[in-house]
Design a protein around this motif. Sequence first.
Motif, mmCIF file in Angstrom:
data_model
loop_
_atom_site.group_PDB
_atom_site.id
_atom_site.type_symbol
_atom_site.label_atom_id
_atom_site.label_comp_id
_atom_site.label_asym_id
_atom_site.label_seq_id
_atom_site.Cartn_x
_atom_site.Cartn_y
_atom_site.Cartn_z
ATOM 1 N N TRP A 1 32.265 41.639 35.772
ATOM 2 C CA TRP A 1 30.812 41.583 35.632
ATOM 3 C C TRP A 1 30.621 42.472 34.379
ATOM 4 C CZ3 TRP A 1 26.411 39.821 34.986
ATOM 5 C CH2 TRP A 1 25.200 40.662 34.424
ATOM 6 N N CYS B 1 35.698 35.555 37.344
ATOM 7 C CA CYS B 1 36.200 36.476 38.229
ATOM 8 C C CYS B 1 37.539 35.988 38.823
ATOM 9 C CB CYS B 1 35.324 36.637 39.378
ATOM 10 S SG CYS B 1 34.007 37.862 39.186
ATOM 11 N N ASP B 2 37.659 34.412 38.745
ATOM 12 C CA ASP B 2 38.681 33.745 39.291
ATOM 13 C C ASP B 2 39.931 34.101 38.135
ATOM 14 O OD1 ASP B 2 37.874 33.302 41.556
ATOM 15 O OD2 ASP B 2 37.354 31.126 40.872
ATOM 16 N N ASP C 1 31.604 33.680 38.501
ATOM 17 C CA ASP C 1 32.423 33.261 39.442
ATOM 18 C C ASP C 1 33.793 32.840 38.912
ATOM 19 O OD1 ASP C 1 31.037 34.290 41.634
ATOM 20 O OD2 ASP C 1 30.175 32.402 41.968
ATOM 21 N N ASP D 1 38.682 43.553 39.236
ATOM 22 C CA ASP D 1 37.754 43.290 40.350
ATOM 23 C C ASP D 1 36.551 42.789 39.914
ATOM 24 O OD1 ASP D 1 36.090 45.352 39.522
ATOM 25 O OD2 ASP D 1 37.077 46.822 40.856
ATOM 26 N N ARG D 2 35.682 42.358 40.913
ATOM 27 C CA ARG D 2 34.378 41.634 40.286
ATOM 28 C C ARG D 2 33.318 42.349 39.639
ATOM 29 N NH1 ARG D 2 31.962 37.047 41.857
ATOM 30 N NH2 ARG D 2 29.808 36.812 42.005
#
Length: 177
Positions: A46, A25-26, A22, A41-42
């Motif tokens: 990942w 991702c930020d 998380d 993007d996420r």
Amino acid sequence: MSAPTLSTPRLRLRAHVMADLDALCDVFADDRSAWMGGPLDRVSAWRWLASEVGMWDLLGHGAWAVETRDGTFVGQVSLLQPPHYPECELGWTLVASAEGQGYAQEAATAALHWAWAQGRETLVSYITPGNSRSIALAERLGATPDPDAPLPEGETPAETIVYRHRPDADGSAEAYA
């Protein structure tokens, strides 16, 4: 091989865990990530994280999560050489709230000392022109521009400056033992 844990006076470099996703991702959603090919993007973040963790098993180096001694995640430092990189790169990124506190330099110095102890004779940092913060950190670490160094596949000098790190410029490993 999992990432070894390294300690500095204020930080711990450790293997990434899912709880780091998380925060990363930020980092990758922020405009500052443009220096690293973002925003992402996420799903892309990942994949980025998974590849850097997987490099430890495949190549014997990869990314470390960087956290303060109280366990607060503040960023990542890495030694990476994916197939399109001609040399192993020292890279770093921090969460926005951790910038300006010397964490990147402290973590990168620990990664350099680990690399030197493993027998590496040189590392590079691939930096986008205009990324003045990363250029300044590379220079504080003792790196110098190497205009003759090969670039990552598909990149040009207009897109990438190579900074060269050498053990004699970055100090001795005892500094963070």
